[in-house]
Design an enzyme around this catalytic site. Structure first.
Site, PDB file in Angstrom:
ATOM      1  N   GLN A  48     -34.873  37.032  99.512  1.00 46.67           N
ATOM      2  CA  GLN A  48     -34.846  35.767  98.787  1.00 46.67           C
ATOM      3  C   GLN A  48     -34.684  34.560  99.714  1.00 46.67           C
ATOM      4  O   GLN A  48     -34.462  34.687 100.919  1.00 46.67           O
ATOM      5  CB  GLN A  48     -33.722  35.797  97.748  1.00 46.67           C
ATOM      6  CG  GLN A  48     -33.967  36.784  96.616  1.00 46.67           C
ATOM      7  CD  GLN A  48     -32.953  36.662  95.503  1.00 46.67           C
ATOM      8  OE1 GLN A  48     -31.816  36.238  95.708  1.00 46.67           O
ATOM      9  NE2 GLN A  48     -33.349  37.048  94.301  1.00 46.67           N
ATOM     10  N   THR A  86     -30.253  39.276  98.963  1.00 40.57           N
ATOM     11  CA  THR A  86     -30.098  38.153  98.053  1.00 40.57           C
ATOM     12  C   THR A  86     -29.897  36.847  98.830  1.00 40.57           C
ATOM     13  O   THR A  86     -29.477  36.847  99.982  1.00 40.57           O
ATOM     14  CB  THR A  86     -28.900  38.418  97.122  1.00 40.57           C
ATOM     15  OG1 THR A  86     -29.054  39.723  96.537  1.00 40.57           O
ATOM     16  CG2 THR A  86     -28.812  37.407  96.008  1.00 40.57           C
ATOM     17  N   HIS A  87     -30.166  35.748  98.157  1.00 37.50           N
ATOM     18  CA  HIS A  87     -30.192  34.426  98.776  1.00 37.50           C
ATOM     19  C   HIS A  87     -28.974  34.137  99.662  1.00 37.50           C
ATOM     20  O   HIS A  87     -27.858  34.509  99.351  1.00 37.50           O
ATOM     21  CB  HIS A  87     -30.309  33.336  97.703  1.00 37.50           C
ATOM     22  CG  HIS A  87     -29.143  33.287  96.746  1.00 37.50           C
ATOM     23  ND1 HIS A  87     -27.983  32.605  96.999  1.00 37.50           N
ATOM     24  CD2 HIS A  87     -28.983  33.853  95.529  1.00 37.50           C
ATOM     25  CE1 HIS A  87     -27.145  32.744  95.998  1.00 37.50           C
ATOM     26  NE2 HIS A  87     -27.730  33.502  95.079  1.00 37.50           N
ATOM     27  N   THR A  88     -29.260  33.470 100.756  1.00 37.34           N
ATOM     28  CA  THR A  88     -28.286  32.951 101.729  1.00 37.34           C
ATOM     29  C   THR A  88     -27.496  34.016 102.481  1.00 37.34           C
ATOM     30  O   THR A  88     -26.542  33.681 103.166  1.00 37.34           O
ATOM     31  CB  THR A  88     -27.299  31.939 101.073  1.00 37.34           C
ATOM     32  OG1 THR A  88     -26.565  32.594 100.038  1.00 37.34           O
ATOM     33  CG2 THR A  88     -28.044  30.755 100.498  1.00 37.34           C
ATOM     34  N   SER A  89     -27.899  35.265 102.392  1.00 43.59           N
ATOM     35  CA  SER A  89     -27.244  36.294 103.197  1.00 43.59           C
ATOM     36  C   SER A  89     -27.882  36.383 104.580  1.00 43.59           C
ATOM     37  O   SER A  89     -28.999  35.912 104.798  1.00 43.59           O
ATOM     38  CB  SER A  89     -27.307  37.648 102.490  1.00 43.59           C
ATOM     39  OG  SER A  89     -26.376  37.685 101.436  1.00 43.59           O
TER      40      SER A  89
END
Length: 211
Positions: free
Chosen positions: A119, A137-140
């Site tokens: 993402q 998932t986002h921002t990981s």
């Protein structure tokens, strides 16, 4: 004209890399293996051209591209760094069916397999692998040389640190943990709701240290 690539490593996973490279528009022109005795053997239609030692005995690898089909994180990184030190390129492979946000940052030598999801805001560093049907998932952040196995899910705002292995079907839950430590292992099917220390092995529902 197709781009040419060599694959370093001959084992159970090599056929997956051949398939992936070809799906990405590359022509796999040969393989290298640590065992010199297998030189000349045909493996999934590709010739084993020689040993790793023979490859690295060349003066340089400038102008040559490679993919390293080695599951062991440490060894994959070592071989990739050796290729780069000799002027070769370790290519990034992203399967056409993978969903990778244009707002994700993907470094050189990363492998993202079929139907994986990456993402927006995610960063994946050199020589890491996101296997098929896995999700980030986002921002990981996936740091250098990690392996995110089949159907594993890395929740939001989590850092998976260098050389960590996240097993098949494991879930790292958003807002329950911030970090999976360097060279750590998360067992298959685990539910991770707290940080994992460096070199620690965890497993279970919820995941607990076993080593």
């Amino acid at each position: 004209m197709k781009k040419e690539v060599f694959i370093l490593g001959v084992g159970n996973n090599t056929s997956v890399y051949i398939d992936l490279a070809e799906a990405c528009g590359f022509d796999v022109i040969g393989l290298y293996h640590y065992d010199l005795s297998r030189k000349g053997e045909i493996y999934f239609g590709k010739k084993i051209l020689g040993s790793n030692e023979e490859l690295f005995s060349e003066n340089n690898l400038v102008g040559k591209s490679f993919s390293v089909s080695v599951g062991d994180n440490r060894l994959r990184v070592e071989l990739s760094e050796k290729i780069r030190s000799m002027g070769g390129k370790v290519i990034t492979l992203i399967h056409p069916t993978a969903s990778v946000s244009p707002y994700a940052t993907i470094d050189e030598g990363v492998t993202i397999q079929a139907n994986a999801v990456v993402q927006a805001g995610v960063s994946i560093e050199e020589d890491s692998v996101v296997s098929y049907l896995a999700g980030v998932t986002h921002t990981s952040k996936i740091k250098k040389g990690c392996y995110i196995a089949t159907r594993a899910t890395v929740g939001a705002y989590i850092t998976v640190d260098e050389l960590a292995f996240v097993g098949m079907g494991a879930t790292l839950v958003s807002e329950k943990l911030k970090r999976v430590g360097k060279r750590s292992v998360v067992g298959a099917g685990s539910l991770v709701i707290s940080d994992v220390n460096d070199t620690q092995v965890v497993a279970g529902l919820p995941a607990k240290p076993i080593l």
